[in-house]
Design a protein around this motif. Sequence first.
Motif, short mmCIF file in Angstrom:
data_model
loop_
_atom_site.label_atom_id
_atom_site.label_comp_id
_atom_site.label_asym_id
_atom_site.label_seq_id
_atom_site.Cartn_x
_atom_site.Cartn_y
_atom_site.Cartn_z
N SER A 9 -4.67 -1.21 -8.98
CA SER A 9 -3.93 -2.07 -8.06
C SER A 9 -4.62 -3.32 -7.62
CB SER A 9 -3.72 -1.05 -6.75
OG SER A 9 -4.93 -0.42 -6.78
N MET A 10 -6.34 -3.22 -8.05
CA MET A 10 -6.88 -4.50 -7.76
C MET A 10 -6.24 -5.83 -8.83
SD MET A 10 -10.60 -3.33 -7.63
CE MET A 10 -11.39 -1.89 -6.67
N PRO A 51 -15.28 6.83 -6.40
CA PRO A 51 -14.36 5.70 -6.24
C PRO A 51 -15.00 4.56 -5.63
CG PRO A 51 -13.49 7.85 -5.34
CD PRO A 51 -15.08 8.22 -5.98
N LYS A 52 -16.17 4.79 -4.77
CA LYS A 52 -16.54 3.39 -4.12
C LYS A 52 -17.18 2.49 -5.18
CE LYS A 52 -21.31 5.46 -2.66
NZ LYS A 52 -21.88 5.13 -3.84
N GLY A 74 0.72 -0.98 -0.11
CA GLY A 74 -0.05 0.00 0.09
C GLY A 74 1.05 1.22 -0.13
N ALA A 75 0.19 2.51 0.12
CA ALA A 75 0.98 3.67 0.20
C ALA A 75 1.65 4.09 -1.26
CB ALA A 75 1.89 3.92 1.12
N HIS A 76 1.06 3.29 -2.31
CA HIS A 76 1.41 3.97 -3.50
C HIS A 76 0.44 5.12 -3.75
CE1 HIS A 76 -2.28 1.97 -4.62
NE2 HIS A 76 -1.80 0.73 -4.14
N LEU A 77 0.69 5.77 -4.90
CA LEU A 77 -0.12 6.95 -5.06
C LEU A 77 -1.19 6.86 -5.94
CD1 LEU A 77 2.81 9.55 -4.61
CD2 LEU A 77 1.46 8.48 -2.84
N LEU A 78 -1.57 5.80 -6.56
CA LEU A 78 -2.74 5.47 -7.45
C LEU A 78 -3.86 6.16 -6.57
CD1 LEU A 78 -2.28 1.91 -8.43
CD2 LEU A 78 -2.13 3.87 -10.15
N CYS A 79 -5.05 6.77 -7.33
CA CYS A 79 -6.18 7.10 -6.78
C CYS A 79 -6.92 6.33 -5.93
CB CYS A 79 -7.22 7.62 -7.95
SG CYS A 79 -6.59 8.75 -9.09
N PRO A 80 -7.89 6.72 -4.78
CA PRO A 80 -8.41 5.84 -4.11
C PRO A 80 -9.63 5.12 -5.10
CG PRO A 80 -8.49 7.96 -3.16
CD PRO A 80 -7.65 8.17 -4.54
N GLY A 81 -9.57 3.84 -4.99
CA GLY A 81 -10.53 3.18 -5.69
C GLY A 81 -10.08 2.70 -7.09
N CYS A 82 -8.94 2.77 -7.37
CA CYS A 82 -8.21 2.44 -8.66
C CYS A 82 -8.35 0.91 -8.84
CB CYS A 82 -7.06 3.01 -8.59
SG CYS A 82 -6.06 3.01 -10.51
N THR A 103 -16.10 1.27 -8.12
CA THR A 103 -15.17 0.85 -9.14
C THR A 103 -15.64 -0.60 -9.58
OG1 THR A 103 -13.40 1.95 -8.11
CG2 THR A 103 -12.83 0.14 -9.58
N ALA A 121 6.57 0.44 -4.40
CA ALA A 121 5.45 -0.26 -3.84
C ALA A 121 5.60 -1.86 -3.99
CB ALA A 121 4.01 0.18 -4.26
#
Lengths: 317, 145
Positions: free
Chosen positions: A32-33, A234-235, A21-29, A237, A66
């Motif tokens: 990263s999933m 974002p929620k 975690g703590a990468h800088l992709l947008c919340p809900g991107c 996605t 990350a």
Amino acid sequence: MAITPIKNLKEFSTANDRFEGAHLLCPGCAHSMIVRELMNCSDDNLVIATNTGCLEVSTAVYPYTAWDTSWIHIGFENAATAAAGAEAMYKARKRKGTLKDPDAPVKFVAFGGDGSTYDIGFQWLSGAVERGHDFTYICLDNEVYANTGGQRSSSTPIGSSTTTSPAGRVSYGEKKMKKDMVSIMAANGAPYVAQLAPNKWKIMAKGFQKALATEGPCFINTVSSCTTEWKFDPKDTVHITDLATDSLVFPLYEIIDGYELNILYRPKNILPVKDYLGAQGRFKHLFKPENKHVLDEWQKRVDASWERLQRREEARI
Amino acid sequence: MKGVCATEKRGTKEIGSEELVGWDAVTQGVVINSFEGNATNVASLKQEERNYSDFSSYTATVASWRVVKPVYNRDICIDCQNCWVWCPDTSIISRDKQMLGIDYDHCKGCSVCVEVCPTNPKSLLMFAEHEEIEKALESWPTKEK
């Protein structure tokens, strides 16, 4: 190589995350999933190269990384070539006996956005597939150059409003159809190509495992919903990705050796395409009366492509 | 922090000196290590067993991005792991098929976990960042019919 199939989510959750975690992709991107799932579905050592794009610039902001695997930060176009080069060197050193641990399983993976896959890195990818390197290329398809401010790419579908194809009084947005990259790569000679989506995690994990186990260049197009450029909350996605797969805008299928097409997911209730389009801000102008012909065009194209996929699955050609 | 330069000093000029250097003396790249020392078999180690270096973003935090935070209610959770598989920020702590809680250092407050939670009432809910967790748990809604 044997595949250990993942039976259920509880079992899958015992995997140890290698994408921090703590990468800088947008919340809900969704990027990263997808990346997390790829790294969790395999215990092998991974060598990953990433094209410039959201994923690269957000996961390696100096002095942080990350990635818990070997990871190569490379140019906009050449992740496929970097992975291919690493694979060629690995094979050569194995042959010469200069590897520290020659028996450790190693897999080579390249990530690219749709801009670097469909446009800028197309030649590099095509070359690496043609040379037959043993690697897996994963395209994170968000249908826009999201990293640089939302310019259209050749993956942008018709009617989408982007910063270089804005919708307004005279235009309904992007005029051209989306390029069919999966078919192109199948025709390019890749032994395994697939289109997968993160909302169907089991299908996606299975596809990733198959691609990693297949010897030769594999190509996977994954649907990556972009909260910023598709303009949704974002929620939502996973919900938007559900709409994409259930309306068959993104049908999930694989093509083995260029001819054996298998449809991986058949929605029980096929949703109308306008449910998918209506949930996103980038298509909201299509619901004006003067743009009705674009909506009709959309539905017609999606129906035709679904029909074509089913015929190809039956015909095995 | 220590990094490893891919190329050492070449020729007669120091890397990083003010004067211009030739093409063969330019630093070609930098390697940064996620772990201190040996980093084999990372896939077999749990996060708390690994020896992260200061370069790994595991040691960083994005907690300041949040305006709302998810709160986890153990009493209702059925350990389905939906939140784990779809969390984009590796912030759901799951060990031995059990959901243990939320990693507030890495959570950005996107609410994906709340959306995918299947229980009724949900075992994860969003609360304002300043809300205390005990108070949030007390105000948990009851089952919807």
